[in-house]
Design a protein around this motif. Sequence first.
Motif, PDB file in Angstrom:
ATOM      1  N   SER A  16       2.263  -9.152  23.139  1.00  0.00           N
ATOM      2  CA  SER A  16       2.536  -7.725  23.360  1.00  0.00           C
ATOM      3  C   SER A  16       2.688  -7.379  24.830  1.00  0.00           C
ATOM      4  O   SER A  16       3.195  -6.319  25.179  1.00  0.00           O
ATOM      5  N   PHE A  17       2.201  -8.293  25.703  1.00  0.00           N
ATOM      6  CA  PHE A  17       2.282  -8.004  27.131  1.00  0.00           C
ATOM      7  C   PHE A  17       3.611  -8.435  27.734  1.00  0.00           C
ATOM      8  O   PHE A  17       3.905  -8.117  28.878  1.00  0.00           O
ATOM      9  N   LEU A  18       4.406  -9.152  26.958  1.00  0.00           N
ATOM     10  CA  LEU A  18       5.604  -9.744  27.540  1.00  0.00           C
ATOM     11  C   LEU A  18       6.554  -8.722  28.145  1.00  0.00           C
ATOM     12  O   LEU A  18       7.147  -8.951  29.186  1.00  0.00           O
ATOM     13  N   SER A 139      -7.102 -21.675  55.967  1.00  0.00           N
ATOM     14  CA  SER A 139      -8.237 -20.761  56.128  1.00  0.00           C
ATOM     15  C   SER A 139      -8.048 -19.613  55.139  1.00  0.00           C
ATOM     16  O   SER A 139      -7.514 -18.559  55.474  1.00  0.00           O
ATOM     17  N   ILE A 140      -8.479 -19.827  53.918  1.00  0.00           N
ATOM     18  CA  ILE A 140      -8.201 -18.884  52.851  1.00  0.00           C
ATOM     19  C   ILE A 140      -9.345 -18.888  51.850  1.00  0.00           C
ATOM     20  O   ILE A 140     -10.009 -19.905  51.669  1.00  0.00           O
ATOM     21  N   GLY A 141      -9.593 -17.745  51.215  1.00  0.00           N
ATOM     22  CA  GLY A 141     -10.692 -17.670  50.255  1.00  0.00           C
ATOM     23  C   GLY A 141     -11.277 -16.287  50.047  1.00  0.00           C
ATOM     24  O   GLY A 141     -12.061 -16.080  49.124  1.00  0.00           O
ATOM     25  N   HIS A 142     -10.883 -15.327  50.879  1.00  0.00           N
ATOM     26  CA  HIS A 142     -11.426 -13.970  50.727  1.00  0.00           C
ATOM     27  C   HIS A 142     -11.103 -13.359  49.360  1.00  0.00           C
ATOM     28  O   HIS A 142     -11.850 -12.510  48.870  1.00  0.00           O
ATOM     29  N   ASN A 143      -9.998 -13.764  48.776  1.00  0.00           N
ATOM     30  CA  ASN A 143      -9.530 -13.134  47.535  1.00  0.00           C
ATOM     31  C   ASN A 143      -9.746 -14.004  46.299  1.00  0.00           C
ATOM     32  O   ASN A 143      -9.116 -13.780  45.269  1.00  0.00           O
ATOM     33  N   ASP A 144     -10.642 -14.956  46.404  1.00  0.00           N
ATOM     34  CA  ASP A 144     -10.777 -15.935  45.328  1.00  0.00           C
ATOM     35  C   ASP A 144     -11.699 -15.503  44.191  1.00  0.00           C
ATOM     36  O   ASP A 144     -11.914 -16.268  43.248  1.00  0.00           O
ATOM     37  N   ASN A 145     -12.229 -14.293  44.251  1.00  0.00           N
ATOM     38  CA  ASN A 145     -13.085 -13.806  43.161  1.00  0.00           C
ATOM     39  C   ASN A 145     -12.294 -12.855  42.275  1.00  0.00           C
ATOM     40  O   ASN A 145     -11.121 -12.592  42.500  1.00  0.00           O
ATOM     41  N   GLY A 146     -12.937 -12.341  41.235  1.00  0.00           N
ATOM     42  CA  GLY A 146     -12.257 -11.431  40.312  1.00  0.00           C
ATOM     43  C   GLY A 146     -12.043 -12.067  38.951  1.00  0.00           C
ATOM     44  O   GLY A 146     -12.775 -12.982  38.546  1.00  0.00           O
ATOM     45  N   GLU A 147     -11.024 -11.598  38.247  1.00  0.00           N
ATOM     46  CA  GLU A 147     -10.731 -12.116  36.916  1.00  0.00           C
ATOM     47  C   GLU A 147      -9.714 -13.257  36.998  1.00  0.00           C
ATOM     48  O   GLU A 147      -8.824 -13.245  37.833  1.00  0.00           O
ATOM     49  N   PHE A 148      -9.856 -14.206  36.112  1.00  0.00           N
ATOM     50  CA  PHE A 148      -8.977 -15.361  36.126  1.00  0.00           C
ATOM     51  C   PHE A 148      -7.536 -15.025  35.723  1.00  0.00           C
ATOM     52  O   PHE A 148      -6.579 -15.522  36.309  1.00  0.00           O
ATOM     53  N   PHE A 149      -7.363 -14.171  34.712  1.00  0.00           N
ATOM     54  CA  PHE A 149      -6.034 -13.994  34.129  1.00  0.00           C
ATOM     55  C   PHE A 149      -5.637 -12.527  33.985  1.00  0.00           C
ATOM     56  O   PHE A 149      -4.906 -12.168  33.082  1.00  0.00           O
ATOM     57  N   ASP A 150      -6.117 -11.653  34.865  1.00  0.00           N
ATOM     58  CA  ASP A 150      -5.770 -10.243  34.756  1.00  0.00           C
ATOM     59  C   ASP A 150      -4.276 -10.045  35.030  1.00  0.00           C
ATOM     60  O   ASP A 150      -3.617 -10.878  35.647  1.00  0.00           O
ATOM     61  N   THR A 165     -13.983 -29.324  37.180  1.00  0.00           N
ATOM     62  CA  THR A 165     -14.120 -28.018  36.551  1.00  0.00           C
ATOM     63  C   THR A 165     -12.766 -27.328  36.475  1.00  0.00           C
ATOM     64  O   THR A 165     -12.035 -27.272  37.455  1.00  0.00           O
ATOM     65  N   CYS A 166     -12.458 -26.801  35.290  1.00  0.00           N
ATOM     66  CA  CYS A 166     -11.224 -26.041  35.179  1.00  0.00           C
ATOM     67  C   CYS A 166     -11.386 -24.987  34.088  1.00  0.00           C
ATOM     68  O   CYS A 166     -12.330 -25.021  33.297  1.00  0.00           O
ATOM     69  N   HIS A 167     -10.469 -24.065  34.063  1.00  0.00           N
ATOM     70  CA  HIS A 167     -10.510 -22.965  33.107  1.00  0.00           C
ATOM     71  C   HIS A 167      -9.068 -22.715  32.672  1.00  0.00           C
ATOM     72  O   HIS A 167      -8.195 -22.526  33.512  1.00  0.00           O
ATOM     73  N   VAL A 168      -8.821 -22.724  31.368  1.00  0.00           N
ATOM     74  CA  VAL A 168      -7.462 -22.605  30.848  1.00  0.00           C
ATOM     75  C   VAL A 168      -7.318 -21.293  30.085  1.00  0.00           C
ATOM     76  O   VAL A 168      -8.200 -20.897  29.328  1.00  0.00           O
ATOM     77  N   GLY A 169      -6.198 -20.623  30.281  1.00  0.00           N
ATOM     78  CA  GLY A 169      -5.956 -19.375  29.566  1.00  0.00           C
ATOM     79  C   GLY A 169      -4.551 -18.875  29.794  1.00  0.00           C
ATOM     80  O   GLY A 169      -3.729 -19.540  30.444  1.00  0.00           O
ATOM     81  N   PHE A 170      -4.282 -17.700  29.283  1.00  0.00           N
ATOM     82  CA  PHE A 170      -2.950 -17.105  29.422  1.00  0.00           C
ATOM     83  C   PHE A 170      -2.937 -16.172  30.626  1.00  0.00           C
ATOM     84  O   PHE A 170      -3.714 -15.214  30.692  1.00  0.00           O
ATOM     85  N   ASN A 171      -2.042 -16.434  31.572  1.00  0.00           N
ATOM     86  CA  ASN A 171      -1.928 -15.668  32.804  1.00  0.00           C
ATOM     87  C   ASN A 171      -0.997 -14.486  32.555  1.00  0.00           C
ATOM     88  O   ASN A 171       0.208 -14.657  32.372  1.00  0.00           O
ATOM     89  N   GLN A 172      -1.571 -13.291  32.550  1.00  0.00           N
ATOM     90  CA  GLN A 172      -0.770 -12.104  32.245  1.00  0.00           C
ATOM     91  C   GLN A 172       0.226 -11.781  33.353  1.00  0.00           C
ATOM     92  O   GLN A 172       1.289 -11.214  33.098  1.00  0.00           O
ATOM     93  N   ARG A 173      -0.092 -12.155  34.571  1.00  0.00           N
ATOM     94  CA  ARG A 173       0.836 -11.872  35.667  1.00  0.00           C
ATOM     95  C   ARG A 173       2.087 -12.738  35.556  1.00  0.00           C
ATOM     96  O   ARG A 173       3.208 -12.250  35.710  1.00  0.00           O
ATOM     97  N   THR A 174       1.897 -14.021  35.279  1.00  0.00           N
ATOM     98  CA  THR A 174       3.044 -14.923  35.205  1.00  0.00           C
ATOM     99  C   THR A 174       3.593 -15.074  33.800  1.00  0.00           C
ATOM    100  O   THR A 174       4.668 -15.640  33.614  1.00  0.00           O
TER     101      THR A 174
END
Length: 565
Positions: A16-18, A139-150, A165-174
Amino acid sequence: MKQRLLTVTLFLLHLSFLTTMAQGFDNLPDPIEDVNKVVDNTPDSIAKALMSRPAPGSTRKGQQPVLFLIGNSTMRNGTLGNGNNGQWGWGYFFPQYFNAQKIAVENQALGGMSTRTFYTDLWPAIRTALKPGDWVIISIGHNDNGEFFDQRRARAVIPGVDPDTCHVGFNQRTQKQDTVYSYGNYLRKYIHEIRAKGAYPILMSLTPRDAFDDNGKVVRKPQTEWMAYVAATEGVPFVDLNEISGAKLDSYSRWKQQYHFLGDKIHTSKFGAEMNARSAAEGLWKNNHPQLKPLQAMMQNVEGENYNDRREKGRPVVFFTGDSTVKNADKEDDGMWGWASQAATVFDEHKITLVNAARAGRSTRTFIREGLWEKVYNSLQPGDFVTIQFGHNDICPITDAKARGVIAETKDTLHTYKLDDGTYEVVYSFGWYLKKMIEDCREKGATPILVSLTPRNEWPDGRIERRDDSYGKWYREVVRETGVEFIDMHNISADFLDKKFAVGSLPADKEKAKAKIAAIKEKAGIYFKKDHTHASKLGAQMNATSFAKGLRQNKSQLADYLLRH
């Protein structure tokens, strides 16, 4: 081996998000506030930001190497990265520490990027541009928190360095299935791919935030430990920018620490960006990792300009700062002179060293912006003295070609101006600039002395002009706020000139009064040269004497170094 974390989200749940949620980088609708309540991108099209960055590798000169900077808005701020929002990223100021004839520095950072989104969206083009002998600072990492697939960001990573360690799901942005890895694993991906191209990776911890721990110290970011671990295990040079800049912020007063940030608790003002750039350069310059020697050979200006070659053992230094009334041509007997050129007529140079650091045409704003103040700041040692005397050039147009005007008050006000040349600058008040210099002196253990501006050869009502309702008022407001020592040269010299040339009253006839004023100006002209502001050699000596008189009246510590008369 830790158990692999696996979360699979069914693709059908997101069909439905497509059509309604599809989101490309070139059509970001609104500024987005992250979980830290920070907006780190502008509402402008991200496509503009992408175009404003140089095409990866395009700055390369012949076969010379390129130093690529990988980061987020703390490294490159705003859509165009030009300070139009008052914020600056440190990558803008970093090239000054490298010899452009030997290496190009490309700031490929972009606001809003995380370790993950930079790797998936921007890194491929940079990776393609890499050539053997290039360098890459990550030198990056300030934005690495939040939701995985918002649907709007989808930029979070798994905290830590676990490679399994990994986490698999549907990426709503892409609108695609996606796998998220740990922070450390993304760093390893960069490292391995850089080395595969014959280039050299450098890990650099994040810039500090405007946040404090229970001991009142600037909080150090957890990514530092993760990055240091990956660097050690991969044999990569590591620069702890978070610690180098954090230690500087900890040494500042709270007032000074705060103006290194602007708008929020993560993004820096020009002062903060310049500080972080210098910290990054210092970290590279002092690093003992053998892989960095070729890069260090291409560096410059890291130690910063100073006047230490003027310093004589066992003697304090008095630095004179200001404009052309303090330092002028100071050569021809019949020319224009600044009063500090005549300081030797009142000071005992066997006891103290005199350094005239003033520069003609400068205001508080331009003296700081052009690095003239930094050269003094870099030179200061406990026991030194600094005179601070500005004003003649401060209440000028703010945006014109000289860009030296300030906001005419002493409150801590600021505004971002677009200058006539199309660039942007945050301009502060007259009082703010004075307070900055005062704070800087005290931080170094030196004694600041505020000096009011020299009087002009203007004689309204038959007495010399006094500007006590403008500059005089502002000086005294700064004195009340800071407790700084104050020498009122303006009125001491004016009193001297009034005593010699003033008249009790002017003729009632306007033409006769005008003629009388002209006669006074002509007589007083022996203390001025060419115009109503600049002093003759005699006038410079008069102002130097006024300064010495003020020191004695104050029972100043600096008075101990005056000649005995």
